[in-house]
Design an enzyme around this catalytic site. Sequence first.
Site, short mmCIF file in Angstrom:
data_model
loop_
_atom_site.label_atom_id
_atom_site.label_comp_id
_atom_site.label_asym_id
_atom_site.label_seq_id
_atom_site.Cartn_x
_atom_site.Cartn_y
_atom_site.Cartn_z
N SER A 18 10.25 -19.48 113.58
CA SER A 18 10.68 -18.23 114.23
C SER A 18 10.87 -17.11 113.23
CB SER A 18 11.98 -18.47 115.00
OG SER A 18 13.00 -18.87 114.09
N ALA A 21 5.89 -14.18 111.43
CA ALA A 21 4.57 -14.60 111.94
C ALA A 21 4.71 -15.26 113.30
CB ALA A 21 3.89 -15.54 110.94
N ALA A 51 14.09 -11.00 103.29
CA ALA A 51 13.22 -10.04 102.61
C ALA A 51 14.00 -8.75 102.35
CB ALA A 51 11.98 -9.76 103.44
N GLU A 122 6.81 -0.88 94.07
CA GLU A 122 7.04 -2.19 93.47
C GLU A 122 5.93 -2.51 92.48
OE1 GLU A 122 7.83 -5.05 96.58
OE2 GLU A 122 9.51 -3.90 97.32
N ASP A 224 7.10 -27.79 105.63
CA ASP A 224 6.81 -28.74 106.72
C ASP A 224 5.43 -28.54 107.35
OD1 ASP A 224 9.43 -29.26 106.18
OD2 ASP A 224 10.18 -28.97 108.20
N HIS A 245 9.90 -15.38 91.31
CA HIS A 245 10.40 -14.01 91.29
C HIS A 245 11.15 -13.82 89.99
CE1 HIS A 245 12.25 -10.24 92.33
NE2 HIS A 245 11.54 -10.20 93.45
N ARG A 291 4.09 -9.41 88.92
CA ARG A 291 5.22 -10.34 88.87
C ARG A 291 5.03 -11.52 87.91
NH1 ARG A 291 7.37 -11.19 94.85
NH2 ARG A 291 8.04 -9.03 94.76
N HIS A 352 9.74 -18.53 94.44
CA HIS A 352 9.91 -17.50 95.46
C HIS A 352 8.90 -17.58 96.59
CE1 HIS A 352 11.09 -13.62 97.03
NE2 HIS A 352 9.90 -13.08 96.80
N GLU A 376 3.39 -17.41 105.60
CA GLU A 376 3.42 -18.01 104.26
C GLU A 376 2.80 -19.40 104.24
OE1 GLU A 376 7.10 -17.28 102.25
OE2 GLU A 376 6.65 -18.69 100.64
N ARG A 387 0.34 -13.10 94.37
CA ARG A 387 0.59 -12.15 95.47
C ARG A 387 1.16 -10.84 94.96
NH1 ARG A 387 5.35 -11.00 98.78
NH2 ARG A 387 6.46 -12.38 97.36
P1 FAD Z 1 9.51 -17.70 107.66
O1 FAD Z 1 10.07 -16.36 107.87
O2 FAD Z 1 9.98 -18.45 106.47
O3 FAD Z 1 9.83 -18.58 108.94
C1 FAD Z 1 9.58 -19.96 108.94
C2 FAD Z 1 10.22 -20.56 110.18
O4 FAD Z 1 9.76 -21.88 110.38
C3 FAD Z 1 11.74 -20.65 110.12
O5 FAD Z 1 12.21 -20.24 111.37
C4 FAD Z 1 11.99 -22.14 109.93
O6 FAD Z 1 13.21 -22.58 110.43
C5 FAD Z 1 10.84 -22.71 110.73
N1 FAD Z 1 10.47 -24.09 110.41
C6 FAD Z 1 10.07 -24.58 109.22
N2 FAD Z 1 9.78 -25.90 109.35
C7 FAD Z 1 9.98 -26.22 110.65
C8 FAD Z 1 9.88 -27.41 111.40
N3 FAD Z 1 9.50 -28.58 110.85
N4 FAD Z 1 10.18 -27.40 112.72
C9 FAD Z 1 10.61 -26.25 113.30
N5 FAD Z 1 10.73 -25.08 112.65
C10 FAD Z 1 10.43 -25.07 111.34
N6 FAD Z 1 7.89 -10.56 101.32
C11 FAD Z 1 7.55 -9.26 101.42
O7 FAD Z 1 6.43 -8.95 101.81
N7 FAD Z 1 8.45 -8.29 101.13
C12 FAD Z 1 9.71 -8.57 100.69
O8 FAD Z 1 10.50 -7.68 100.45
C13 FAD Z 1 10.08 -9.93 100.53
N8 FAD Z 1 11.30 -10.26 100.07
C14 FAD Z 1 11.66 -11.58 100.05
C15 FAD Z 1 12.95 -11.92 99.66
C16 FAD Z 1 13.37 -13.24 99.69
C17 FAD Z 1 14.77 -13.61 99.25
C18 FAD Z 1 12.47 -14.24 100.12
C19 FAD Z 1 12.90 -15.67 100.19
C20 FAD Z 1 11.17 -13.91 100.49
C21 FAD Z 1 10.76 -12.58 100.45
N9 FAD Z 1 9.46 -12.22 100.82
C22 FAD Z 1 9.13 -10.91 100.90
C23 FAD Z 1 8.52 -13.23 101.33
C24 FAD Z 1 8.52 -13.15 102.86
O9 FAD Z 1 9.83 -12.93 103.31
C25 FAD Z 1 7.98 -14.42 103.49
O10 FAD Z 1 6.78 -14.79 102.89
C26 FAD Z 1 7.72 -14.20 104.97
O11 FAD Z 1 8.87 -13.69 105.58
C27 FAD Z 1 7.31 -15.51 105.62
O12 FAD Z 1 7.31 -15.33 107.01
P2 FAD Z 1 6.86 -16.54 107.92
O13 FAD Z 1 6.96 -16.08 109.32
O14 FAD Z 1 5.58 -17.08 107.44
O15 FAD Z 1 7.93 -17.70 107.62
C1 SIN Z 2 11.55 -8.07 96.38
O1 SIN Z 2 12.20 -7.32 97.10
O2 SIN Z 2 11.52 -8.03 95.16
C2 SIN Z 2 10.72 -9.12 97.04
C3 SIN Z 2 9.46 -8.53 97.43
C4 SIN Z 2 8.46 -9.60 97.71
O3 SIN Z 2 8.72 -10.78 97.53
O4 SIN Z 2 7.36 -9.22 98.09
#
Ligand code: FAD
Ligand code: SIN
Length: 540
Positions: A18, A21, A51, A122, A224, A245, A291, A352, A376, A387
């Site tokens: 959730s 994506a 993020a 950035e 997972d 990071h 980075r 990260h 991701e 990236r």
């Molecule tokens: P996620 O947002 O990680 O969601 C994954 C979901 O899958 C979660 O809900 C989790 O509970 C669920 N899940 C996982 N395994 C299972 C399972 N087995 N069964 C059921 N549910 C499951 N990117 C940027 O572009 N800009 C930024 O500024 C930035 N800052 C960041 C700062 C931090 C601290 C972090 C950690 C990351 C940052 N990133 C940033 C990276 C970016 O946030 C992530 O790559 C992106 O949000 C991933 O989105 P997603 O929807 O793929 O997965």
């Molecule tokens: C950050 O705010 O430095 C994270 C940005 C990113 O992971 O893309």
Amino acid sequence: MNAARNGSFESDFLVIGSGIAGLIFAIKAAEAGTVTVLTKAASNEANTAYAQGGIASVWSVDDSFESHVDDTLRAGAGLCNRHAVETIVRDGPEAVRELIALGTRFTRVEEGGEDEYDLGREGGHSHRRVLHAQDLTGREIMRALGEAAASRRDLRVLENKVAVNLLMEPGAHGGDGARCWGAYVLDRASGAVDKFVARATLLATGGAGKVYLYTTNPDVASGDGVAMAYRAGAPVANMEFIQFHPTCLYHPAAKSFLISEALRGEGAILRLPDGTPFMKSYHPDAELAPRDVVARAIDSEMKRHGLDYVLLDISHRPADFVRSRFPNIFNRCLSFGFDLTRTPIPVVPAAHYMCGGLMTDLNARTPLAQLYAAGETAMTGLHGANRLASNSLLEAAVMGRRAAAAAREDLAAAGERCPPDFPRWDPGRAMRSEERVLITQSWDEIRRLMWNYVGIVRSNHRLARAMRRLQLIKEEVYGYYWDHLIDSDLIELRNLVEVAELVVRSAAARKESRGLHYTVDYPERDDAHCLHDTVIAKST
Ligand code: FAD
Ligand code: SIN
């Protein structure tokens, strides 16, 4: 979603995850059918929610698609797929507009027009192009998408549901033509494992930061989706490219709290503890170098001087500006006794982002029919070997939309194909586990060995050691897995060891240094022999 029959739930679309994506896909897919979103903890617990910096997209008139494409290709160190980069960059503004239409409030330019947003800068970006909501961008996106999802009639988000394995219908000869029909899913409250059956399944399970001892990722990031799909036969690529990071707060209670790259974008300087700046000697762009360069420079300075941390200094900028641009970071640092506006703060690198993942096309299709992956957990070719900052929210938003369009199209074309009658989950002779230490010990060992042997700087010797240890742990974990009733810790542990092994195998296969993969045994980039993705599928 239809009511449970014999521990089986049905919907047209099943979304696992959730974050950005998963929710974008779900909102779009709900226009065409019933959607179930499963998430393994609270629905807002995802990498997305953490993020800070923002989402990169061409927005200003001074910027151009060509420039964003060039910056992305440069960061990716020769391994990006140009077509993927161009497609995702060009789709960016529309995806951002949709986030805004769904209620996301990005920070605006003071007294600016309706479409004028403050654009952050950035590392690796030649223009200001990062839309943000102060320094809490992810939380704001999750709020908006969560509310939008809750208002859709045919869309349900179910919390505390952990997908265990995919429901796979084998292909004609057990190989080609395998088809995914959903997943076996653990309900954390009851311990029951149910079937969630769907005609299209999206894996949006995020990253795998928990494979490493120190990570910016929340606990849910255990890879997972990659592990489940790999077990089902999907190819995985470029897992050696783990992004570290450069700057997390160094404090025992801070749990690798991220200090956004956007601080360096606004002039923050990296210094040794005696105040000496050091980035200029590593890269002409100094603090705004890509980075991988910054993380390696910090690692090298820490090793050279025997330091526990280096310093990040933004105290020369006006205090009001720092407080209003970075309210979350300012307050978190203050809670640990560091006033950003007055003194430099101690920082260290941490794992990260996973640049590799499940191979998909540009419509998020995996080679397994009815199985899609976005965000991701997927590998589209956008990031290559490294990236570019803030390109991941962009990729997840664009690919979530594209995945929904493809799944809707495939569903319409498939007609009324029926799922096979999958058996109910069989716990066999499994017993309840009384010895949690067997899980916690393996969990800790994996994360520590990955940090020490498969970190920012690698070598053949360390990788071979890591592989030997992982084989042993894997044997133990598998034995334990089949003898005990599963719970979320055990599911994650099995996934963690499998993903760790994929990272080590991929790193060992790359006999050069490129982007995020640096090894002392092959310190140079070798385009003649290594200019290709590292692809691993179950039979290879
Ligand atoms: P996620 O947002 O990680 O969601 C994954 C979901 O899958 C979660 O809900 C989790 O509970 C669920 N899940 C996982 N395994 C299972 C399972 N087995 N069964 C059921 N549910 C499951 N990117 C940027 O572009 N800009 C930024 O500024 C930035 N800052 C960041 C700062 C931090 C601290 C972090 C950690 C990351 C940052 N990133 C940033 C990276 C970016 O946030 C992530 O790559 C992106 O949000 C991933 O989105 P997603 O929807 O793929 O997965
Ligand atoms: C950050 O705010 O430095 C994270 C940005 C990113 O992971 O893309």
